[in-house]
Design a protein around this motif. Structure first.
Motif, PDB file in Angstrom:
ATOM      1  N   VAL A  23       0.874  -1.178   0.000  1.00 44.51           N
ATOM      2  CA  VAL A  23       0.000   0.000   0.000  1.00 44.51           C
ATOM      3  C   VAL A  23       0.910   1.227   0.000  1.00 44.51           C
ATOM      4  CG1 VAL A  23      -1.795   1.270   1.229  1.00 44.51           C
ATOM      5  CG2 VAL A  23      -1.770  -1.240   1.298  1.00 44.51           C
ATOM      6  N   VAL A  24       0.889   1.985  -1.088  1.00 43.34           N
ATOM      7  CA  VAL A  24       1.741   3.172  -1.191  1.00 43.34           C
ATOM      8  C   VAL A  24       0.978   4.377  -0.636  1.00 43.34           C
ATOM      9  CG1 VAL A  24       2.926   4.745  -2.780  1.00 43.34           C
ATOM     10  CG2 VAL A  24       3.009   2.276  -3.174  1.00 43.34           C
ATOM     11  N   ILE A  25       1.662   5.137   0.209  1.00 43.50           N
ATOM     12  CA  ILE A  25       1.043   6.283   0.896  1.00 43.50           C
ATOM     13  C   ILE A  25       1.852   7.544   0.613  1.00 43.50           C
ATOM     14  CG2 ILE A  25       0.466   7.238   3.168  1.00 43.50           C
ATOM     15  CD1 ILE A  25       0.377   4.257   4.166  1.00 43.50           C
ATOM     16  N   ASP A  26       1.211   8.538   0.024  1.00 40.36           N
ATOM     17  CA  ASP A  26       1.831   9.868  -0.132  1.00 40.36           C
ATOM     18  C   ASP A  26       0.746  10.907   0.141  1.00 40.36           C
ATOM     19  OD1 ASP A  26       3.264  12.103  -0.693  1.00 40.36           O
ATOM     20  OD2 ASP A  26       3.715  11.600  -2.766  1.00 40.36           O
ATOM     21  N   VAL A  27       0.506  11.112   1.432  1.00 40.93           N
ATOM     22  CA  VAL A  27      -0.624  11.947   1.879  1.00 40.93           C
ATOM     23  C   VAL A  27      -0.540  13.351   1.275  1.00 40.93           C
ATOM     24  CG1 VAL A  27      -1.591  13.054   3.938  1.00 40.93           C
ATOM     25  CG2 VAL A  27      -1.001  10.613   3.995  1.00 40.93           C
ATOM     26  N   LEU A  28       0.661  13.953   1.278  1.00 37.79           N
ATOM     27  CA  LEU A  28       0.864  15.306   0.701  1.00 37.79           C
ATOM     28  C   LEU A  28       1.768  15.179  -0.517  1.00 37.79           C
ATOM     29  CD1 LEU A  28       1.464  17.403   3.985  1.00 37.79           C
ATOM     30  CD2 LEU A  28      -0.613  17.287   2.621  1.00 37.79           C
ATOM     31  N   ARG A  29       1.168  15.040  -1.757  1.00 37.55           N
ATOM     32  CA  ARG A  29      -0.244  14.986  -1.974  1.00 37.55           C
ATOM     33  C   ARG A  29      -0.631  13.930  -2.991  1.00 37.55           C
ATOM     34  NH1 ARG A  29      -0.362  21.084  -3.965  1.00 37.55           N
ATOM     35  NH2 ARG A  29       1.620  20.306  -4.730  1.00 37.55           N
ATOM     36  N   CYS A 147       5.673   4.220   2.887  1.00 33.98           N
ATOM     37  CA  CYS A 147       5.604   5.679   2.975  1.00 33.98           C
ATOM     38  C   CYS A 147       6.481   6.257   1.865  1.00 33.98           C
ATOM     39  CB  CYS A 147       6.128   6.142   4.335  1.00 33.98           C
ATOM     40  SG  CYS A 147       5.178   5.476   5.713  1.00 33.98           S
ATOM     41  N   ALA A 148       5.863   7.032   0.976  1.00 28.19           N
ATOM     42  CA  ALA A 148       6.636   7.584  -0.154  1.00 28.19           C
ATOM     43  C   ALA A 148       7.725   8.527   0.344  1.00 28.19           C
ATOM     44  CB  ALA A 148       5.709   8.300  -1.124  1.00 28.19           C
ATOM     45  N   GLY A 149       7.478   9.166   1.494  1.00 22.12           N
ATOM     46  CA  GLY A 149       8.484  10.045   2.088  1.00 22.12           C
ATOM     47  C   GLY A 149       8.684  11.321   1.292  1.00 22.12           C
ATOM     48  N   GLN A 150       9.695  12.054   1.694  1.00 21.29           N
ATOM     49  CA  GLN A 150       9.981  13.329   1.032  1.00 21.29           C
ATOM     50  C   GLN A 150      11.464  13.375   0.707  1.00 21.29           C
ATOM     51  OE1 GLN A 150       7.352  15.145   0.297  1.00 21.29           O
ATOM     52  NE2 GLN A 150       8.686  16.402  -0.966  1.00 21.29           N
ATOM     53  N   ASP A 151      11.765  13.409  -0.586  1.00 23.05           N
ATOM     54  CA  ASP A 151      13.164  13.481  -1.028  1.00 23.05           C
ATOM     55  C   ASP A 151      14.026  12.424  -0.325  1.00 23.05           C
ATOM     56  OD1 ASP A 151      12.481  15.585  -2.723  1.00 23.05           O
ATOM     57  OD2 ASP A 151      12.689  17.027  -1.093  1.00 23.05           O
ATOM     58  N   SER A 152      13.547  11.170  -0.410  1.00 24.45           N
ATOM     59  CA  SER A 152      14.252   9.999   0.106  1.00 24.45           C
ATOM     60  C   SER A 152      14.303   9.916   1.628  1.00 24.45           C
ATOM     61  CB  SER A 152      15.690   9.915  -0.424  1.00 24.45           C
ATOM     62  OG  SER A 152      15.666   9.946  -1.814  1.00 24.45           O
ATOM     63  N   ARG A 153      13.530  10.739   2.314  1.00 22.38           N
ATOM     64  CA  ARG A 153      13.597  10.731   3.780  1.00 22.38           C
ATOM     65  C   ARG A 153      12.227  10.475   4.384  1.00 22.38           C
ATOM     66  NH1 ARG A 153      17.347  15.456   5.838  1.00 22.38           N
ATOM     67  NH2 ARG A 153      17.024  14.224   7.709  1.00 22.38           N
ATOM     68  N   PHE A 154      12.258  10.137   5.667  1.00 20.28           N
ATOM     69  CA  PHE A 154      11.035   9.972   6.461  1.00 20.28           C
ATOM     70  C   PHE A 154      10.190  11.236   6.391  1.00 20.28           C
ATOM     71  CE2 PHE A 154       8.857  10.944  10.414  1.00 20.28           C
ATOM     72  CZ  PHE A 154       8.239   9.761  10.756  1.00 20.28           C
ATOM     73  N   CYS A 155       8.857  11.078   6.315  1.00 21.83           N
ATOM     74  CA  CYS A 155       8.016  12.257   6.533  1.00 21.83           C
ATOM     75  C   CYS A 155       6.841  11.879   7.434  1.00 21.83           C
ATOM     76  CB  CYS A 155       7.580  12.912   5.232  1.00 21.83           C
ATOM     77  SG  CYS A 155       6.320  12.034   4.362  1.00 21.83           S
ATOM     78  N   MET A 156       6.449  12.851   8.225  1.00 16.53           N
ATOM     79  CA  MET A 156       5.455  12.649   9.279  1.00 16.53           C
ATOM     80  C   MET A 156       4.106  12.188   8.733  1.00 16.53           C
ATOM     81  SD  MET A 156       5.336  12.910  12.460  1.00 16.53           S
ATOM     82  CE  MET A 156       4.531  13.443  13.931  1.00 16.53           C
ATOM     83  N   GLU A 157       3.627  12.857   7.679  1.00 13.80           N
ATOM     84  CA  GLU A 157       2.250  12.621   7.229  1.00 13.80           C
ATOM     85  C   GLU A 157       2.035  11.193   6.731  1.00 13.80           C
ATOM     86  OE1 GLU A 157       4.336  14.880   6.058  1.00 13.80           O
ATOM     87  OE2 GLU A 157       4.492  14.816   3.875  1.00 13.80           O
TER      88      GLU A 157
END
Ligand code: MLT
Length: 247
Positions: A23-29, A147-157
Motif C-alpha cells: 500500500v503506497v502512501i503519499d498523503v501530501l499529496r 511511505c513515499a516520504g519526502q526526497d528519500s527521507r522519512f516524513c510525518m504525514e
C-alpha cells in the motif's frame, strides 16, 4: 497477516515485497490527488517517474483523451494541464480521461514496487476503503505499508497514515506488526485527534502552506471521506479496484 511499514523510501526492497500486498502512501499529496481524480471519474492514471516519460506517453494519445498532471517542488510542471493539488482534479477536467501523472515521490514509490502481489494507493481520504479492501481480499497475506516520504527521507504525514492502517489491521484483523509498524501505530495514537495540526507542522506541510496550498493540507488531513480504492495494474496504471471481493 503480518504488517510491515517502510518508513522511508528504499527501506524495504522490491524483492522483499514480491509476495506481499503493498500500500503506497503519499498523503501530501500524490495519493490524495489520485483518490480525488478517480472519485471524480478519471478513467485511469498512468504513473510515470519523469516529466519526459509523461510527455512521451502522452504523445501516443489524442489530446482530448488525456490530461497531463503532476509537480516538481510542489508546483505544476510547465506545459502540463494540472499540478498536484487535489482541488484541481474536478470532474470537468478529468471525467472519462486518462491522467498521465508524475510527482517527485509518490509516482516513483508506486513504480518501485511493480512486482508486488498487489499494489494499492492510500491516503487519509480513503483509509477506511483501503482497510476494508485489505480485510476483504487479502486477510491471509502480508501487507507492506510504503511511505513515499519526502526526497528519500522519512516524513510525518505518511507515517501517520501508515499508523492508522497498521493499528486497524492489528486491532480488527489480528495482524502482527513489525517494529516499524508498531512505531507508526503509536505515532498515530499521539496525533489521531490533531491530524491537520500534525500535517500543517510537518516539513512538507509547512512548505506547501508557504506556497499557498494550505487548503490542500487541510483537505488531505480529512479521514475516510472518499470510498475509492486505487489499485495498480501492469506496474503503472492505476484504476478503481472493484467493490466485490477480488479473489
Ligand atoms: C510528491 O509526490 O512528492 C508530492 O505529492 C509532492 C506534492 O506535494 O506535490
Amino acid at each position: 497477516m503480518r504488517v510491515d511499514v517502510s518508513l522511508a523510501p528504499g527501506e524495504i526492497s522490491a524483492g522483499e515485497a514480491a509476495q506481499a500486498v503493498v500500500v503506497v502512501i503519499d498523503v501530501l499529496r500524490a495519493t490524495s490527488t489520485v483518490v480525488v481524480a478517480l472519485d471524480n471519474g478519471c478513467e485511469e492514471i498512468i504513473a510515470t517517474e519523469s516529466i519526459e516519460e509523461a510527455i512521451n506517453i502522452a504523445s501516443g494519445y489524442t489530446k482530448a483523451d488525456y490530461v497531463l498532471g503532476g509537480e516538481r517542488r510542489g508546483l505544476a510542471v510547465d506545459g502540463f494541464d494540472l499540478g498536484n493539488s487535489p482541488a484541481e482534479y474536478v470532474p470537468s477536467k478529468v471525467a472519462g480521461k486518462k491522467l498521465i501523472f508524475t510527482t517527485t515521490n509518490g509516482t516513483r514509490a508506486i513504480k518501485a514496487y511493480g512486482n508486488a502481489y498487489a499494489i494499492y494507493a492510500a491516503s487519509f481520504l480513503n483509509a477506511d476503503a483501503v482497510f476494508r479492501a485489505l480485510a476483504r481480499n487479502h486477510a491471509d497475506r502480508d501487507v507492506i505499508l510504503v511511505c513515499a516520504g519526502q526526497d528519500s527521507r522519512f516524513c510525518m504525514e505518511d507515517a501517520l497514515c501508515a499508523g492508522l492502517l497498521a493499528r486497524r489491521l492489528r486491532d480488527e484483523l489480528g495482524a502482527s506488526l513489525s517494529d516499524s509498524a508498531n512505531a507508526a501505530a503509536d505515532l498515530f495514537g499521539i496525533h489521531e485527534n490533531s491530524i491537520h495540526g500534525a500535517l500543517a507542522a510537518s516539513s512538507h506541510g509547512s512548505y506547501l502552506i508557504g506556497l499557498g496550498y494550505g487548503q490542500d493540507v487541510e483537505f488531505c488531513s480529512r479521514r475516510s471521506e472518499i470510498d475509492v480504492v486505487p489499485k495498480v495494474y501492469d506496474r503503472r496504471v492505476i484504476r478503481r479496484a472493484p467493490v466485490e471481493p477480488e479473489e
